[in-house]
Design a protein around this motif. Structure first.
Motif, PDB file in Angstrom:
ATOM      1  N   THR A 117       1.110  -1.309  -0.132  1.00  0.00           N
ATOM      2  CA  THR A 117       0.104   0.152  -0.348  1.00  0.00           C
ATOM      3  C   THR A 117       0.826   1.634   0.416  1.00  0.00           C
ATOM      4  O   THR A 117       0.705   2.244  -1.031  1.00  0.00           O
ATOM      5  N   SER A 118       1.993   1.210   0.549  1.00  0.00           N
ATOM      6  CA  SER A 118       2.590   2.306   0.900  1.00  0.00           C
ATOM      7  C   SER A 118       3.357   3.025  -0.306  1.00  0.00           C
ATOM      8  O   SER A 118       3.388   4.013  -0.656  1.00  0.00           O
ATOM      9  N   LEU A 119       4.038   1.417  -0.995  1.00  0.00           N
ATOM     10  CA  LEU A 119       4.884   1.888  -1.881  1.00  0.00           C
ATOM     11  C   LEU A 119       3.611   2.114  -2.797  1.00  0.00           C
ATOM     12  O   LEU A 119       4.365   3.052  -4.292  1.00  0.00           O
ATOM     13  N   TYR A 120       2.802   2.300  -3.769  1.00  0.00           N
ATOM     14  CA  TYR A 120       1.381   2.293  -4.791  1.00  0.00           C
ATOM     15  C   TYR A 120       1.497   3.885  -4.526  1.00  0.00           C
ATOM     16  O   TYR A 120       1.534   4.320  -5.504  1.00  0.00           O
ATOM     17  N   ARG A 121       1.343   4.011  -3.309  1.00  0.00           N
ATOM     18  CA  ARG A 121       0.689   5.407  -2.773  1.00  0.00           C
ATOM     19  C   ARG A 121       1.808   6.257  -2.785  1.00  0.00           C
ATOM     20  O   ARG A 121       1.514   7.119  -3.547  1.00  0.00           O
ATOM     21  N   GLU A 122       2.867   5.668  -3.155  1.00  0.00           N
ATOM     22  CA  GLU A 122       3.907   6.636  -3.470  1.00  0.00           C
ATOM     23  C   GLU A 122       4.899   6.524  -4.890  1.00  0.00           C
ATOM     24  O   GLU A 122       4.444   7.726  -5.142  1.00  0.00           O
ATOM     25  N   THR A 123       3.980   5.448  -5.011  1.00  0.00           N
ATOM     26  CA  THR A 123       4.723   5.770  -6.544  1.00  0.00           C
ATOM     27  C   THR A 123       3.348   5.924  -7.727  1.00  0.00           C
ATOM     28  O   THR A 123       3.298   6.182  -8.897  1.00  0.00           O
ATOM     29  N   GLY A 124       2.719   5.363  -7.295  1.00  0.00           N
ATOM     30  CA  GLY A 124       1.551   4.859  -8.620  1.00  0.00           C
ATOM     31  C   GLY A 124       1.778   3.927  -9.552  1.00  0.00           C
ATOM     32  O   GLY A 124       0.641   3.766 -10.297  1.00  0.00           O
ATOM     33  N   ASP A 125       2.706   3.228  -9.599  1.00  0.00           N
ATOM     34  CA  ASP A 125       3.502   2.215 -10.480  1.00  0.00           C
ATOM     35  C   ASP A 125       2.942   0.990 -10.267  1.00  0.00           C
ATOM     36  O   ASP A 125       3.209   0.063  -8.894  1.00  0.00           O
ATOM     37  N   ILE A 126       1.666   0.060 -10.684  1.00  0.00           N
ATOM     38  CA  ILE A 126       1.064  -1.368 -10.264  1.00  0.00           C
ATOM     39  C   ILE A 126       2.175  -2.227 -10.711  1.00  0.00           C
ATOM     40  O   ILE A 126       2.136  -3.207  -9.978  1.00  0.00           O
ATOM     41  N   TYR A 127       3.091  -1.944 -11.532  1.00  0.00           N
ATOM     42  CA  TYR A 127       3.726  -2.749 -12.082  1.00  0.00           C
ATOM     43  C   TYR A 127       4.772  -3.090 -11.532  1.00  0.00           C
ATOM     44  O   TYR A 127       5.468  -3.705 -11.142  1.00  0.00           O
ATOM     45  N   LEU A 128       5.095  -1.035 -10.533  1.00  0.00           N
ATOM     46  CA  LEU A 128       6.084  -1.933 -10.013  1.00  0.00           C
ATOM     47  C   LEU A 128       6.685  -2.706  -7.991  1.00  0.00           C
ATOM     48  O   LEU A 128       6.448  -3.147  -8.575  1.00  0.00           O
ATOM     49  N   VAL A 129       4.949  -2.454  -8.048  1.00  0.00           N
ATOM     50  CA  VAL A 129       4.135  -3.026  -6.825  1.00  0.00           C
ATOM     51  C   VAL A 129       3.826  -4.304  -7.451  1.00  0.00           C
ATOM     52  O   VAL A 129       4.939  -5.470  -6.025  1.00  0.00           O
ATOM     53  N   ALA A 130       3.858  -4.606  -8.591  1.00  0.00           N
ATOM     54  CA  ALA A 130       3.887  -6.103  -8.991  1.00  0.00           C
ATOM     55  C   ALA A 130       5.029  -7.005  -8.704  1.00  0.00           C
ATOM     56  O   ALA A 130       4.928  -8.077  -8.465  1.00  0.00           O
TER      57      ALA A 130
END
Length: 356
Positions: A305-318
């Motif tokens: 959640t924190s990573l997605y909120r900071e980057t907005g990059d769903i592919y990076l999170v995956a």
């Protein structure tokens, strides 16, 4: 002669293989053909889970189906699968809601557990049907259990700070043996929780880490993902600091033979197990939040959640979380997308408000 290093994953695979052999002894002989067929396409963890699930199915037949009640499983041949109807499978689904395991313990299944057991049975039937060993496949005639989506439980940023502060200072008021135990495990527990929160690794990946998997030169750890793929997961300064503090304590521990390479030791000086980490996380987080049941997986969700909120990059999170399918990630973090869209609706002003 140098000691041969056996990785946590290899040891786990060996243990699961031996468990599978024991379970197969209590299944009809023809079941071995199915498990042999999936050997090259599944992990040992998946195979042992499927074996337990198939065992429950035959337990149900022996207990509830008059046709099978007085028959030994060892005498059953593959054609018995043709005697099972779709109605029998529906009765099995009802049975799965609550039953007694072979040890006599009362067992229940969540929606997810129910779906997994039916998926295992479908796969089992599909093999024999595909190879024309049976004429019918009643498992395809029933609807799969419906899974009701649940909101993801995670720690908020202020709760993360509270948790780490609590873990550092909750021993201040302790005395005697409890104080000594806290001091003995403090740096290890902080290192594990900081690692989970700061990298999003799975608890199985965490306990599987060897000391050789930590690279401070590049600030990365080598983890073995689901399916056996190795990947370097990078960490930041907070994780680095927590790991180094723990390693200074670890140097003074003499491990039990066979556990020398483990990164995280239990108080018994062996590799720390999944259950021990789960209990440890529950102990600390329950003092910080009484309304959320936090597990190591929830700490992983907190990181995602924190990573997605900071980057907005769903592919990076995956990629960082090790999800093979980005849709898995997207499903988990859809609520954040909705929140972002709501904020977007207020971000653009069409007409400036007139001063009164």
């Amino acid at each position: 002669m140098a000691e041969k290093r056996i990785s946590y994953r290899t040891k786990t695979d060996i243990d699961n293989t031996l468990k599978l052999r024991d379970v197969l002894k209590n299944l009809p002989p023809f079941a071995r053909d199915y498990f042999r067929s999936i050997d090259g396409t599944t992990t040992t963890k998946t195979r042992i889970s499927y074996a337990y699930d198939i065992r429950v199915f035959f337990q149900f037949l022996a207990e509830e189906n008059p046709v099978f009640m007085n028959r030994s499983l060892q005498d059953l041949t593959v054609d018995v699968l043709d005697q099972i109807t779709a109605l029998d499978i529906e009765e099995y689904m009802e049975y799965l809601k609550v039953y007694k395991d072979p040890e006599g313990n009362l067992t229940t299944n969540s929606e997810q557990g129910l779906k997994r057991k039916i998926s295992a049975l479908r796969s089992f039937y599909a093999y024999y049907f595909k190879h024309e060993m049976i004429r019918t496949n009643p498992t395809v005639l029933i609807d799969m259990p419906k899974i009701h989506e649940k909101s993801i439980v995670r720690l908020d940023s202020d709760e993360v700070a509270l948790l780490l502060d609590y873990m550092e200072h909750c021993g201040d008021t302790l005395t005697g043996q409890r104080k000594r135990y806290f001091e003995k495990t403090k740096e290890r527990d902080l290192a594990i929780v900081t690692l989970l929160l700061g990298t999003g690794v799975r608890v199985s990946e965490c306990v599987g880490l060897d000391i050789e998997d930590v690279d401070f030169k590049n600030n990365g750890i080598k983890v073995t993902r689901k399916g056996g793929n190795e990947m370097i997961v990078y960490f930041g300064p907070e994780v680095e600091q927590a790991l180094k503090k723990y390693l200074s304590v670890r140097e003074g521990i003499t491990p039990v033979a066979g556990h020398e390479h483990a990164l995280f030791y239990s108080t018994q000086r062996k590799r720390m197990g999944i259950q021990a980490v789960e209990n440890m996380v529950r102990k600390y987080t329950s003092a910080v939040t009484s309304t959320k049941k936090i597990t190591p997986h929830k700490l992983r969700s907190t990181y995602g959640t924190s990573l997605y909120r900071e980057t907005g990059d769903i592919y990076l999170v995956a990629d960082v979380l090790g999800h093979k399918d980005v849709n898995t990630t997207r499903k988990h973090y859809a609520a954040i997308d909705d929140d972002r869209r709501r904020r977007a609706a207020k971000a653009v002003t069409l007409r400036e408000k007139k001063a009164k």
